[in-house]
Write a protein that holds these residues in place. Structure first.
Motif, short mmCIF file in Angstrom:
data_model
loop_
_atom_site.label_atom_id
_atom_site.label_comp_id
_atom_site.label_asym_id
_atom_site.label_seq_id
_atom_site.Cartn_x
_atom_site.Cartn_y
_atom_site.Cartn_z
N LEU A 1 33.86 36.92 42.43
CA LEU A 1 33.38 36.76 41.20
C LEU A 1 31.96 36.87 41.17
O LEU A 1 31.24 36.34 42.11
N VAL A 2 31.34 37.58 40.18
CA VAL A 2 30.12 37.96 40.37
C VAL A 2 29.29 37.41 38.78
O VAL A 2 29.91 37.74 37.81
N ALA A 3 28.29 36.90 39.07
CA ALA A 3 27.54 36.25 37.78
C ALA A 3 26.95 37.43 37.14
O ALA A 3 26.48 38.41 37.52
N PRO A 4 27.11 37.40 35.76
CA PRO A 4 26.77 38.52 34.88
C PRO A 4 25.09 38.87 34.47
O PRO A 4 24.67 38.57 33.35
N ASP A 5 24.48 38.77 35.64
CA ASP A 5 23.10 39.06 35.51
C ASP A 5 22.59 40.36 36.46
O ASP A 5 23.29 40.50 37.34
N GLY B 1 26.02 39.10 29.60
CA GLY B 1 27.31 38.58 29.86
C GLY B 1 28.22 39.69 30.40
O GLY B 1 27.72 40.84 30.89
N PRO B 2 29.59 39.42 30.46
CA PRO B 2 30.32 40.26 31.31
C PRO B 2 30.40 41.67 30.77
O PRO B 2 30.67 42.53 31.56
N ALA B 3 30.34 41.63 29.22
CA ALA B 3 30.72 43.25 29.06
C ALA B 3 29.18 44.08 29.28
O ALA B 3 29.44 45.23 29.75
N SER B 4 27.88 43.58 29.19
CA SER B 4 26.86 44.34 29.38
C SER B 4 26.80 44.41 31.01
O SER B 4 26.16 45.21 31.48
N ALA B 5 27.21 43.50 31.65
CA ALA B 5 27.31 43.36 33.22
C ALA B 5 28.19 44.94 33.68
O ALA B 5 27.86 45.38 34.68
N ALA B 6 29.26 44.73 32.92
CA ALA B 6 30.21 45.98 33.55
C ALA B 6 29.67 47.24 33.11
O ALA B 6 29.78 48.17 33.92
N ALA B 7 28.84 47.34 31.83
CA ALA B 7 28.09 48.47 31.41
C ALA B 7 27.26 48.77 32.59
O ALA B 7 27.07 50.20 32.77
N ALA B 8 26.38 47.92 32.99
CA ALA B 8 25.18 48.01 33.91
C ALA B 8 26.07 48.62 35.27
O ALA B 8 25.44 49.59 35.73
N SER B 9 26.95 48.00 35.60
CA SER B 9 27.70 48.65 37.00
C SER B 9 27.98 49.85 36.80
O SER B 9 27.94 50.57 37.61
N GLU B 10 28.73 50.13 35.69
CA GLU B 10 29.56 51.71 35.59
C GLU B 10 28.34 52.50 35.35
O GLU B 10 28.57 53.54 35.85
N GLY C 1 42.97 32.57 29.43
CA GLY C 1 41.40 31.78 28.82
C GLY C 1 40.35 32.65 29.53
O GLY C 1 40.45 33.71 30.16
N CYS C 2 39.23 31.96 29.59
CA CYS C 2 37.78 32.55 30.22
C CYS C 2 37.52 31.68 31.29
O CYS C 2 37.77 30.40 31.38
N GLY C 3 36.49 32.29 31.87
CA GLY C 3 35.74 31.42 32.87
C GLY C 3 36.41 31.69 34.44
O GLY C 3 37.21 32.31 34.65
N PRO C 4 35.67 30.84 35.38
CA PRO C 4 36.23 31.14 36.70
C PRO C 4 37.53 31.05 36.92
O PRO C 4 38.23 30.01 36.59
N ALA C 5 38.12 31.70 37.65
CA ALA C 5 39.60 31.44 38.03
C ALA C 5 39.87 30.29 38.91
O ALA C 5 39.04 30.25 39.70
N VAL C 6 41.14 29.54 38.77
CA VAL C 6 41.43 28.63 40.02
C VAL C 6 42.31 29.10 40.87
O VAL C 6 42.37 28.52 41.90
N ASP C 7 43.09 30.19 40.75
CA ASP C 7 43.72 30.70 41.76
C ASP C 7 43.08 31.54 42.62
O ASP C 7 42.64 32.75 42.55
N ARG D 1 35.10 41.19 38.83
CA ARG D 1 35.34 40.15 38.05
C ARG D 1 34.19 39.66 37.71
O ARG D 1 33.34 38.94 38.74
N PHE D 2 33.83 39.12 36.45
CA PHE D 2 32.46 38.47 36.13
C PHE D 2 32.89 37.09 35.78
O PHE D 2 33.80 36.63 35.23
N VAL D 3 31.63 36.18 36.17
CA VAL D 3 31.80 34.62 35.58
C VAL D 3 31.82 34.91 34.02
O VAL D 3 30.98 35.34 33.44
N GLY D 4 32.73 33.90 33.45
CA GLY D 4 32.66 34.03 32.01
C GLY D 4 33.81 34.87 31.35
O GLY D 4 33.62 34.92 30.34
N GLU D 5 34.17 35.77 31.95
CA GLU D 5 35.01 37.04 31.62
C GLU D 5 36.41 36.52 31.38
O GLU D 5 36.95 35.60 31.94
N CYS D 6 36.89 36.99 29.98
CA CYS D 6 38.24 36.49 29.58
C CYS D 6 39.10 37.22 30.66
O CYS D 6 39.12 38.38 31.01
N ARG D 7 40.08 36.14 31.07
CA ARG D 7 41.10 36.67 32.23
C ARG D 7 42.54 36.86 31.37
O ARG D 7 43.13 35.85 31.11
N ARG D 8 42.92 37.96 31.91
CA ARG D 8 44.20 37.96 31.30
C ARG D 8 45.45 38.01 32.47
O ARG D 8 45.13 38.48 33.46
#
Length: 581
Positions: A346-350, A396-405, A331-337, A317-324
């Motif tokens: 939680l991983v920074a998207p860089d 951002g989260p989308a490009s970080a996920a793309a790089a990881s995949e 909403g978006c951002g770091p979760a509190v739970d 899960r990336f920092v700043g990612e929309c959380r469902r």
């Protein structure tokens, strides 16, 4: 340059060798017709870019070797389903060891260290210095001036900020359409032959089997392991509900020892090791035994469920990612739970944070402490994450996920996972990868991040196809090996194949394998029983036990004899890497 190609599936004609099958628009190419397609390029003295363009036009699973007076060209499909190995001034081969022997190549300390920690090599290199392997979607030119490479098919999946998802197309509709095209191609390759699916307790093979049953195809499923293992019992249920023939190969430690140490096992382990990935072992005995017993046909098309969706399953899960949060987004951002499993990592998207994540998660078969290797590994991981893109491409989260995949696709899937195709080749069987078909890959690339995470949309498609084909309620359609209840493990045999009780379990009511998942890393409790490949005396000398992959990487590099306790044996969980010397 000499090409030494050992598999008997190669078609050779006038300096061109091809293997496999491909589609170009509506044309189906194999054998001579595939060779002619590449001959057209050579006839006009094609450049590296022009040959790459031909590769981009072909969709399927194939490899090609083109030789002329000036250079040799190697072509790999987008899954690198048929690996080729080469070296400067040395031969080209489909066996990495032959290239190594021709060059008398020593081991490379960096790539050998990577192999010891991961069980594969993530770049074009192998563990042998100067010996290389083709990469997915790549064309290689080898001449007197050296080696030149071009990638014609890359993988960079979409996300919320990606323009590919901003159109009106529905990702699910696109994925369903792509699946139908992939299945059309599978049926054309199979012809009138049955399709054999290694059926597990997960969604990938379930999707294939269900979709093919829905099309009226003859499907045969097979599973292996220990009766009572959740993977086996879910597979048993799926086959029964789909109404397909199901074959099971029972594993135990003593038969593993016979299989692995016999001449067939020794030959397979040697020939399947190209220096870039540990040979796949899990279903090797099952395929050989079931074929030898006549329980699986030799004239079928074998279709493993390897899929482009798998790299999406392990995303952090990336920092700043929309959380469902069901049923709506919070909403978006770091979760509190803190108890939310998806937010624990939680991983920074860089790029730098991704490198840290990959290094911690994937370079972990052994404990290690080697700054020399860490520096080299970081550079290799970063190259695998972004390819030719600038580091700023990850923003951002989308490009970080793309790089990881992308890293998973090129670093692990195309080397280690797709290496299990050598299992089928060893048994003289033909294979196809429908869920790695380029049309399915492109459709999955267009799925937004939230629907890719955990293979979400892919899994939903599998559940729906299974529910429709088997006429089961939603609850059973979503059943996996991870959600199978203990009671179901007791009742599965009686529910779905009671006649087998007296042959598969010797008449015993209790299944022989009821070990909880938490104990599966222990030799006597592993669901595949494959620690039988290691001599008991060697196991007893391992005070800090590592998993079998870790032991096999030592064995493959000559650091451990799995059968001889008198040879050196690790005395702890930490390995000294070659780069330390």
């Amino acid at each position: 340059m000499e090409a030494t190609l050992r598999h008997d599936g190669w078609t050779r004609t006038d300096g061109i060798a091809v293997r496999g099958r491909a589609f170009e628009d509506d044309r189906f190419l194999e054998g001579d017709t595939l060779a002619v397609r590449f001959a057209d390029a050579r006839a006009v003295d094609a450049t590296l870019e022009e040959i790459a363009s031909i590769g981009a036009d072909l969709e399927g699973f194939f490899a090609a070797v083109l030789e002329d007076s000036d250079a040799t060209y190697l072509v790999a499909d987008g899954a690198r389903s048929v690996p080729l190995y080469y070296g400067t001034g040395g031969p080209v081969s489909d066996r990495g060891r032959l290239v190594r022997e021709a060059l008398e190549a020593p081991t490379d300390p960096i790539t050998e260290s990577e192999f010891l920690l991961t069980r594969y090599v993530t770049g074009p290199e192998t563990i042998w210095s100067g010996v290389y392997a083709t990469r997915p979607g790549e064309v290689v030119r080898i001449d007197d001036d050296g080696i030149d490479r071009r990638t014609y098919r890359d993988y960079w999946p979409a996300g919320p900020e990606d323009e590919r998802t901003n159109g009106s197309a529905n990702p699910r509709t696109g994925l369903e359409s792509a699946l139908e095209t992939a299945l059309d191609r599978l049926e054309r390759v199979a012809g009138d032959r049955p399709v054999v699916v290694p059926l597990s307790g997960g969604y990938d093979s379930r999707l294939l089997a269900s979709a093919l049953v829905d099309r009226g195809r003859e499907v045969i499923g097979f599973t292996f392991g220990r009766s009572g293992h959740p993977d086996v019992e879910v597979s048993r249920e799926i086959a029964a509900r789909l109404g397909i023939r199901w074959e099971f190969c029972d594993y135990d430690e003593s038969t593993w020892r016979e299989w692995y140490r016999g001449p067939a096992g020794r030959r397979y382990v040697r020939e399947a090791f190209g220096g870039d990935a540990l040979p796949f072992l899990a279903e090797w005995p099952a395929v050989r035994e079931l074929v030898a017993d006549g329980r699986l046909p030799t004239d079928a098309l074998y279709c493993p469920g390897h899929t482009v969706a798998t790299p999406s399953e392990r995303l952090p899960r990336f920092v700043g990612e929309c959380r469902r949060s069901e049923p709506s987004s919070v909403g978006c951002g770091p979760a509190v739970d803190a108890d939310d499993a998806l937010d624990r990592e939680l991983v920074a998207p860089d790029i730098e944070a991704l490198v840290d994540y990959v290094l911690e998660r994937h370079y972990a078969l052994w404990e290690w402490d080697d700054p020399n290797f860490e520096d080299a590994a970081r550079e290799r991981i970063q190259r695998g994450l972004r390819g030719d893109r600038d580091p700023s491409a990850v923003t951002g989260p989308a490009s970080a996920a793309a790089a990881s995949e992308r890293w998973e696709w090129r670093g692990r899937m195309a080397t280690f996972t797709n290496g299990d195709l050598r299992v089928y080749e060893d048994a003289g069987l033909e294979w196809w990868l429908p869920l790695w078909d380029p049309v399915y890959v492109r459709a999955w690339e267009r799925v937004p991040l939230e629907a890719r995470r955990g293979k979400g949309l892919h899994a939903a498609l599998a559940r729906e196809r299974y529910r429709r084909a088997a006429d089961v309620p939603d609850e059973r359609a979503g059943l996996t090996d991870r959600s199978l209840s203990p009671a179901d493990r007791y009742l599965a045999l009686v529910r779905h194949s009671p006649v087998r009780q007296f042959t598969e379990r010797g008449g015993d009511w209790m299944p022989p394998f009821l070990a909880p998942r938490s104990t599966w890393s222990e030799p006597g409790s592993h669901p595949l029983s494959w620690y039988g490949v290691v001599d008991d005396a060697v196991l007893e000398e391992l005070p800090a036990f590592r998993n079998l992959y870790a032991l096999r990487t030592l064995a493959a590099t000559g650091r451990l004899d799995l059968e001889d306790a008198s040879e050196p044996i690790p005395d702890g969980p930490t390995v000294r890497l070659p780069t330390e010397d």
